[in-house]
Structure formats: structure tokens, C-alpha cells
Motif scaffolding. Sequence first.
Motif, PDB file in Angstrom:
ATOM      1  N   SER A   8       0.855  -1.185   0.000  1.00  0.00           N
ATOM      2  CA  SER A   8       0.000   0.000   0.000  1.00  0.00           C
ATOM      3  C   SER A   8       0.889   1.231   0.000  1.00  0.00           C
ATOM      4  CB  SER A   8      -0.923   0.017   1.224  1.00  0.00           C
ATOM      5  OG  SER A   8      -0.170   0.182   2.407  1.00  0.00           O
ATOM      6  N   TYR A   9       0.378   2.324  -0.564  1.00  0.00           N
ATOM      7  CA  TYR A   9       1.103   3.597  -0.503  1.00  0.00           C
ATOM      8  C   TYR A   9       0.116   4.729  -0.745  1.00  0.00           C
ATOM      9  CZ  TYR A   9       1.121   3.633  -5.662  1.00  0.00           C
ATOM     10  OH  TYR A   9       0.754   3.635  -6.986  1.00  0.00           O
ATOM     11  N   ASP A  10       0.531   5.924  -0.402  1.00  0.00           N
ATOM     12  CA  ASP A  10      -0.301   7.110  -0.523  1.00  0.00           C
ATOM     13  C   ASP A  10      -0.222   7.618  -1.966  1.00  0.00           C
ATOM     14  OD1 ASP A  10      -1.515   9.588  -0.407  1.00  0.00           O
ATOM     15  OD2 ASP A  10      -0.521  10.219   1.435  1.00  0.00           O
ATOM     16  N   GLU A  11      -1.173   7.212  -2.787  1.00  0.00           N
ATOM     17  CA  GLU A  11      -1.115   7.563  -4.205  1.00  0.00           C
ATOM     18  C   GLU A  11      -1.246   9.065  -4.427  1.00  0.00           C
ATOM     19  OE1 GLU A  11      -3.757   6.822  -8.173  1.00  0.00           O
ATOM     20  OE2 GLU A  11      -3.261   5.043  -6.987  1.00  0.00           O
ATOM     21  N   GLY A  31       6.281  -0.421  -9.122  1.00  0.00           N
ATOM     22  CA  GLY A  31       5.909   0.681  -8.252  1.00  0.00           C
ATOM     23  C   GLY A  31       5.465   1.867  -9.080  1.00  0.00           C
ATOM     24  N   GLY A  76      10.526   4.100  -1.577  1.00  0.00           N
ATOM     25  CA  GLY A  76      10.029   4.700  -0.350  1.00  0.00           C
ATOM     26  C   GLY A  76      11.085   4.642   0.741  1.00  0.00           C
ATOM     27  N   ARG A 136       8.445   1.457  -2.760  1.00  0.00           N
ATOM     28  CA  ARG A 136       7.449   2.363  -2.171  1.00  0.00           C
ATOM     29  C   ARG A 136       6.212   1.625  -1.634  1.00  0.00           C
ATOM     30  NH1 ARG A 136       7.034   8.057  -2.725  1.00  0.00           N
ATOM     31  NH2 ARG A 136       5.295   8.806  -1.492  1.00  0.00           N
ATOM     32  N   PRO A 137       5.640   0.673  -2.369  1.00  0.00           N
ATOM     33  CA  PRO A 137       4.447  -0.005  -1.847  1.00  0.00           C
ATOM     34  C   PRO A 137       4.722  -0.896  -0.630  1.00  0.00           C
ATOM     35  CG  PRO A 137       4.556  -0.179  -4.239  1.00  0.00           C
ATOM     36  CD  PRO A 137       5.887   0.307  -3.776  1.00  0.00           C
ATOM     37  N   GLU A 140       5.236   1.264   3.990  1.00  0.00           N
ATOM     38  CA  GLU A 140       4.282   1.328   5.097  1.00  0.00           C
ATOM     39  C   GLU A 140       4.037  -0.045   5.716  1.00  0.00           C
ATOM     40  OE1 GLU A 140       1.485   2.365   7.977  1.00  0.00           O
ATOM     41  OE2 GLU A 140       3.175   3.392   7.052  1.00  0.00           O
ATOM     42  N   ASP A 159       7.151   5.609   8.462  1.00  0.00           N
ATOM     43  CA  ASP A 159       7.170   5.623   7.004  1.00  0.00           C
ATOM     44  C   ASP A 159       7.420   7.067   6.580  1.00  0.00           C
ATOM     45  OD1 ASP A 159       6.794   5.522   4.294  1.00  0.00           O
ATOM     46  OD2 ASP A 159       4.723   4.812   4.366  1.00  0.00           O
ATOM     47  N   SER A 161       8.190   8.079   3.543  1.00  0.00           N
ATOM     48  CA  SER A 161       8.117   8.178   2.087  1.00  0.00           C
ATOM     49  C   SER A 161       7.513   9.490   1.613  1.00  0.00           C
ATOM     50  CB  SER A 161       7.296   7.011   1.528  1.00  0.00           C
ATOM     51  OG  SER A 161       7.833   5.773   1.907  1.00  0.00           O
ATOM     52  N   ASN A 162       6.545  10.021   2.362  1.00  0.00           N
ATOM     53  CA  ASN A 162       5.917  11.280   1.960  1.00  0.00           C
ATOM     54  C   ASN A 162       6.716  12.494   2.400  1.00  0.00           C
ATOM     55  OD1 ASN A 162       3.851   9.810   0.850  1.00  0.00           O
ATOM     56  ND2 ASN A 162       2.398  10.173   2.510  1.00  0.00           N
TER      57      ASN A 162
END
Length: 388
Positions: A8-11, A31, A76, A136-137, A140, A159, A161-162
Motif C-alpha cells: 500500500s502507498y499514498d497515491e 511501483g 520509499g 514504495r508499496p 508502510e 514511514d 516516504s511522503n
Amino acid sequence: MTSILTPSYDESAVRDAIAQCGASFRDDPHGPQAEFPTQPAGDSPVAAGDPSTAAGDAPATALAGVGRVALLADWGLVSVSGADAVSFLQGQTTNDVAAQAADEVRWNGYCTPKGRLLAAGPLWRDGEALRFAVSRPLAEPLRKRLSMFVLRAKAKVEDASNAFAILGLTGEPAADALRELGVEPPAPMRCASAGDGGPLAIGFPAVGGIGPRWWLVVASNTLGETWRRLAARLAPASSSWWRAGEILAGEPRIVPATSESFVPQSVNWELIGGVSFRKGCYPGQEVVARMHYRGKPKRRSFVSRLAGEPGSAPAPGADLLVEGAAEPAGMVVASAPAPDGAGLVVLHEALIDEARQGRLRAADGRALEPLPMPYPLPLEADAPAAAQ
């Protein structure tokens, strides 16, 4: 099989970062990708965007002499901080975090109890924090997994990544572009920072046809301005350009489709310095060590060329076949358009004998043409590789 790490990731955050760089978003088995439109080969010695459009007749030196910058939205970051951050990760990952120098970068992996890689990537120190880059996925879900084992340790797993963006810079002009940002280009597997919370650069081994390679890790709120400055000197490239360099360097990337598929040795993880056989225990350590000291891997990873257009690249996790065999003989680790524009490059794990004999085929029958490996493979050696 139920996966330990559910991707999962923040698309929305990824799309925003990609838009700041003027690229297009595309979801991909490797990814999320930042893509740029094709630049006609006649306008430049090479294409500025997707490497599949590079002039096929351009010599490798010409390609390496062109500087490029790509947004690596498919990578990520998991961040571990606190008084016990080092000791905590020392008991979780495949490499010796405690012995890692402040400016050193080491490949690291996180395994299942059965010794199969769940996630993997470079790890470095950034001030008081440890940064572990993974697909990245998987960032999290890896954070959630690691947090389960913190217990009483004074360590915080996040996490990040953002909070950060990772840029890939290649070619000889990239060194001067880094200097303009106040960062001295580090040597391979070393890192250097501009200080005061500024960008941090990581060096990777140079690759023929691409040249020297660096990551630039920047705070997300500075991405737009940093990209503007870099794009003034370097040609914007799609994410797959950097991935092609990873493949040619023999650097495996573990993505959701291949998580839990490989023991470290089958993707040459110890050969690029991703495993320490002298540190203490970590999940899967017994399996990994037993293969190192008592076994002889029957599978390794190799680099090959495959004919075809970018849209025909085999996805990570895709089976590789041998004519007449009942079972698959290998699996795709990663694929990308070739930097010279001649088809595709593929990093794949396979039975050693089948790969060496050039018998591997994609599912549609296309033959994989073996390419030279950037480091020696101990294919016949009974003795284990030197341990860290």
C-alpha cells in the motif's frame, strides 16, 4: 500464499510529487512511475525521456556523457530513530548496521523466518536517524511489521516516504549539478550532505552506457525548486531510466510481486555487500548462514537483453521457461527499456545451469540474451564468498 507485507502507498502524495516535476503518473508492477514524453532522437544525441527512445546507434560513452535526472517515485523510505535505533535494526536486518560508518551506505534486507527477502534496499545514517529505502508499496507495511518488534526498545519506526523525495542523477554532468546544490558528489556506497537539513546525496557504482549514478534525497517541500534547478542542467528522464541502471549494475529490487520469493543468495545479495555473516541473529539468519557455509546455491541472478518494445517488458515475478521443462526455470526480478534503445534489459533469478547455457525464454517464447555481469559470480566455487 498470504503475504506478510500487504502493499500500500499514498497515491495522492505520489501523484503530487510527480506533478511537481512535470511528469505523468503510471502505476506499474515495479511501483509508481514518473514518466516523461518521448523526445525525438533527431533533436538530441539521445532521448531525454524514456530510455527506450535513446538513439540506438549512440555509443555508450555518448550516453554516459549526457546528464539525466529522474524522480524515483517507486522508492520509499522507512526511518528508524531513537536511542536504540541501531541495536534494534541490528537484530532485524541482514547487514551489520552497528559497524556501518556515518558516511557509509550498505545494502540491507529484511527476511522472513524462512530466510526469504520481504524487502530490501540501501540503508544509511541521516543525523540521528537511520533511513532504509525499500520499494514504495512495501514501506508502510514494513513499518507496521517492524513496529511489532520494537517492544521496550527506545526506537521509533516511521514511514518517511511522503516526507522525502528521491531523485536519481546519472551521467558525468550530474556531478556539477550536485555541487551547485552544495553537495560534493560522494563515492559509490558513500553519502554526503549539504548540512543544515539540506539534500543528501548517495553514490552508486557507475554503469556502462549510463555513467556515474547518484541519489539525491530531498525534503518533499523542496522538491519543486530542487527539480527546477536540476532540470536546468540535466535532461528529465522517466523512472525506468534509473531502473535500467540498477539492472545493469546487478542490483536487485524487491517489489510486492517478488516479496518472499528469494533467499538473499539467489539474487546475489551477499555479492553486492548486502549480508553480514559475522553479526548476530536476525529473522531468517539461520537459513541464510547455512546456505553460505554449508550449501552451494543452485540459483543465481543474471542480466540479459530481451527483444521488444517497452510495453512488452516482462513484469517482476513473471516466470522464465526452458523448452521442454515442466516447471519454470527462473523468475524476472526487474525489467526496463535498454539505455541504448536496443530492446529491454532484464535482471532475473534462475537455475544456474539453464542461465549459463542461454536456454531461458520469456513466457511468449522470446529468448534472453545473456549480458556480462558487473561483478564475478562464484558459480562453481564451493567456498563461500568473503564475509563482512
